[in-house]
Every structure is written in C-alpha cells, then in structure tokens.
Scaffold this active site. Structure first.
Site, mmCIF file in Angstrom:
data_model
loop_
_atom_site.group_PDB
_atom_site.id
_atom_site.type_symbol
_atom_site.label_atom_id
_atom_site.label_comp_id
_atom_site.label_asym_id
_atom_site.label_seq_id
_atom_site.Cartn_x
_atom_site.Cartn_y
_atom_site.Cartn_z
ATOM 1 N N SER A 261 0.824 -1.211 0.000
ATOM 2 C CA SER A 261 0.000 0.000 0.000
ATOM 3 C C SER A 261 0.856 1.258 0.000
ATOM 4 O O SER A 261 1.706 1.409 -0.868
ATOM 5 C CB SER A 261 -0.935 -0.080 1.210
ATOM 6 O OG SER A 261 -2.065 0.679 0.959
ATOM 7 N N HIS A 402 -7.609 -5.657 0.019
ATOM 8 C CA HIS A 402 -6.366 -4.915 0.229
ATOM 9 C C HIS A 402 -5.598 -5.493 1.433
ATOM 10 O O HIS A 402 -5.959 -5.232 2.589
ATOM 11 C CB HIS A 402 -6.783 -3.467 0.498
ATOM 12 C CG HIS A 402 -5.677 -2.489 0.521
ATOM 13 N ND1 HIS A 402 -4.957 -2.143 -0.603
ATOM 14 C CD2 HIS A 402 -5.155 -1.760 1.545
ATOM 15 C CE1 HIS A 402 -4.055 -1.238 -0.284
ATOM 16 N NE2 HIS A 402 -4.148 -0.990 1.016
#
Ligand code: GTR
Length: 424
Positions: A261, A402
């Site tokens: 990320s 995610h």
C-alpha cells in the site's frame, strides 16, 4: 509533513482552476469512463530522440528520475551523517530455534540532530551471508511475530481499536497482529532473512508542517519540490541498507525491498532511487505506486493529495484531476528499476488501487527491460485471478481485498528464488 503553500497561493501561482478546490473527488470504477490517454514513452528523450542502447537509456533514466523527484515525490537530501547501531535485544533461538533475532537501534546522526529507528532482524542459521527482505511494518515491530521479547514501539502510531491503540501509543494487544502479513517462519525456512522497521520511526504518518521524522534531521527550509513522507520513508530504507551492508551475515547484493500500500509506493521509489536494492515488490500500491495515474480509476491524484497532503511533494498538487499534464506516469517508475526484477501485486476487490492500471504499468515498462535483453512481463492481456505471470517483471491479481496474504508471499518467494537466490 507539509502544507507549505496555501490553496489561494497555489491557484494564483499554478493556474489551477479555483473550482477544483471545492470539488469533491469522486472515484470512477467504470472502465468505459477511463479517459483516453497517451503515456509518456520511457524510450524517447524529451527532445524527441529515440533510446536505442542501454547507454542512452542511462541518460534518459536520469531525465525521468529528475521529473519524478521534482513533480511527484520531492527531492531527498544527500546523506553525509553517521549511523550508530546499538543492540536492544537478541535471541539465538527465535522462531522455534530456527532463527537468530536481533533488535537494533540505529541512530542517524546529522551534526547536532538525530533520529532513532529500530530494526527487527530475523536471520536463518546459515554459514553463508543470506539474501534478505527489507520492508516497513504498519503496526510496530512487535506486530510482525508473536514473540514476547520484541519491544513495543514507543513511536507515534495511528489509533486503531482492533489492535488496542488509543492516544497514539501501541500496547501489548498489538503483538503478533500483523504476523500473517509477514510470514517470518516461511521466509526463514526458505533461507531468507527479514529486516523490518516501524515506518513511523522514520516519519510519523500525519501532516505536521514538515517538522518531525527525517525532515527534522535537516535545517533546510522546504519548498514545493522537497521530499514528502514517501520520499522520506524511501530514504530511510536506504539508511537501513547502509547498515545492512556492514553485516557479515547478510549478502548486500541480495536485498529485496518490499512494501504494502503506501509502503508499496515507498518500496518502488526506494528501488528507483537506490540501485543497491536487488529486487522490488509492491503489494497493492495503487495511486502514486504502480497504478497508471492517467487512468484516473479508483483513487486519483487529486484524491490522494487531499487525503494525504504530506505523502508527495507540493508540486504534485498541480496534477489534481489534471493527470494528463503529468510529465511522467507510473510505468516509468517501474522502468527506473530495470533491469532489476520487480513484482507488482493487485487484489481483485481492491479497486481503489486500480488493478488494471497496476498491470498496464508492467506492460508499458517492459520495453525498457527488453532493451536490457530481459523479458519484462511475458503477457499483454491481464491474467485471470490467482494466475501469476512473471518474466523479470512479475504480476498477479489475487482474489480478496487490500492486504498481504500467504498467497502473495508464496509468489514473492518463488520470484525471489528464481531471480535472486539462484543469482551467481
Ligand atoms: C489508502 C490510500 C491508498 C493506500 C492505503 C494504505 O487510504 O488511499 O493510497 O496507500 O491507504 O496505505 O493503506
């Protein structure tokens, strides 16, 4: 770290329409609404000459790198300071006796200013120097495995009910909470070391007007092209590398930089900025990472700069909802890593990070790899879910959201075996 220029001044100086500042940045998830775009060609100089040799690429690389510095991440200062290591804890019998564990305080000293970052190091018991994964963690070193000996970070940390963080301080409750994202036992089993640092040691992840963390190591007054937090974190990885190079137990030619990320964006910029990193892995890095900005799919430049004004340099604001004016795009960031191996991973439900845009970056970086007689990515059509593809660029889109999962790690380890472990 910085909000150096007030919006009004930006409107006047940069000619950005004032309405942009009141506009809501709404995410697009409709492929048919992706704007038409032309990507800047990594293999064509600004003056129109074509790059035909590796030697010419070295010059073109410099051109591209400078644009990323000036317009996206900001310029990081040179490091001429000292790194003073001191051991905080150690175990010769970590992870069920399979590993050696150390915690090192690395004091970065720049004249009368200093910053401490704490590295957690796991090494397999090996006669030879080992290859190693280096990456920041989000939850503090104590979150990486459940081993009780690891110190709980005392740095500023974002509040999080799930890990018992209130008042921006970590507690015992967070111990081991990130273990599945790190797979430390598996790494050790496969012959790799792991070095990790809590990213907040290097720069706390909030907008504080450019004062603390790495920025505080320098007296310089920042401007619109100075380093944001991502550049600061990347710079910190280079300092970690400076230290790793001093260890006899680690093979410095086999250090793999990894991040998830915002830290995946960081890993890519670290790999582009510091050619000592032998391989780069970006997990779900999205906007400002592997995803093409010009697609404006999911998170956009305007949106990221609004939510996280301290991540990039202030010049990046010029491209808020104005991506077509960017002098670079993110496939060129991957190209800066060539010919070293790079792996980009997406997750099917992580549309915010634009999986297709991450894949297309791999495709459009590949001509630079081919210049080096390396394969780049071996396909031009996006592969199906959970079907990894790899040449010198690797890519997969995993099912789910995610995160960094054991599936992701299996691919990274296989890719590292192929490209790093068995490298002469
Ligand atoms: C999100 C951000 C992304 C990504 C992510 C993360 O809120 O919009 O760009 O970096 O955070 O770092 O977890």
């Amino acid at each position: 770290m910085k909000k150096l220029i007030c919006p009004l001044v930006m409107v006047l100086c940069l000619g950005i329409p004032a309405k942009l500042f009141s506009q809501q940045f709404v995410a697009n998830y409709d492929e048919s609404k992706v704007p038409e775009y032309t990507l800047p060609d990594p293999l064509v100089f600004d003056d129109g000459r074509k790059v035909k040799t590796v030697r010419a690429w070295e010059k073109r690389r410099e051109e591209i790198y400078k644009k990323f510095e000036a317009e996206v991440y900001g310029v990081s200062p040179e490091w001429e300071g000292q790194i003073i290591p001191s051991e905080l804890s150690s175990s010769e019998d970590a992870l069920g006796g399979k590993a050696i564990r150390r915690e090192l305080k690395l004091t970065l000293k720049n004249g009368d200013r200093s910053l401490d970052m704490i590295m957690l190091l796991y090494l397999p018991k090996s006669e030879k120097p080992v290859p190693l994964f280096l990456g920041y963690n989000f939850g503090g070193n104590h979150s990486v495995t459940d081993e009780p000996g690891i110190l709980i970070t005392t740095s500023w940390i974002r509040n999080n009910a799930a890990t018992g963080i209130t008042e921006n301080r970590a507690t015992e409750e967070g111990r081991g909470k990130g273990a599945s994202s790190w797979q430390a036992e598996e790494l050790i089993k496969r012959g790799y070391g792991l070095a990790t640092i809590y990213y907040g040691d290097v720069d706390p992840d909030y907008d504080d007007g450019f004062k603390n963390g790495v920025h505080g190591l320098y007296k310089d007054v920042p401007d619109a092209g100075s380093w944001g937090s991502i550049a600061g974190w990347a710079w910190g990885l280079s300092r970690a590398m400076d230290y790793l190079e001093t260890l006899e137990t680690v093979d410095p030619s086999k250090v793999i930089v990894i991040g998830h990320s915002r830290l995946g964006k960081t890993a890519l910029w670290a790999g582009a900025s510091d050619e000592r990193f032998a391989m780069v892995i970006s997990n779900n890095s999205g906007c400002g990472g592997a995803a093409l900005s010009r697609r404006a799919y999911g998170e956009t430049v305007g949106r990221i700069n609004t939510s996280f004004p301290h991540w990039f340099c202030d010049n990046f604001n010029k491209y808020n909802e104005n991506e077509k004016m960017l002098p670079v795009d993110q496939h060129q960031l991957l190209a800066l890593i060539a010919p070293r191996p790079v792996y980009v991973a997406s997750a099917a439900d992580d549309r915010w990070a634009d999986p297709r845009g991450e894949f297309l970056s791999c495709v459009h970086a590949s001509p630079v790899y081919r210049l080096f007689k390396k394969e780049g990515i071996p396909v031009t059509e996006m592969p199906g879910v959970n079907s990894p593809v790899s040449g010198t660029i690797g890519y997969h889109i995993r099912s789910g959201g995610h995160a960094v999962t054991p599936f992701d790690w299996q691919q990274y380890l296989d890719f590292a075996d192929k490209n790093i472990l068995h490298k002469p």
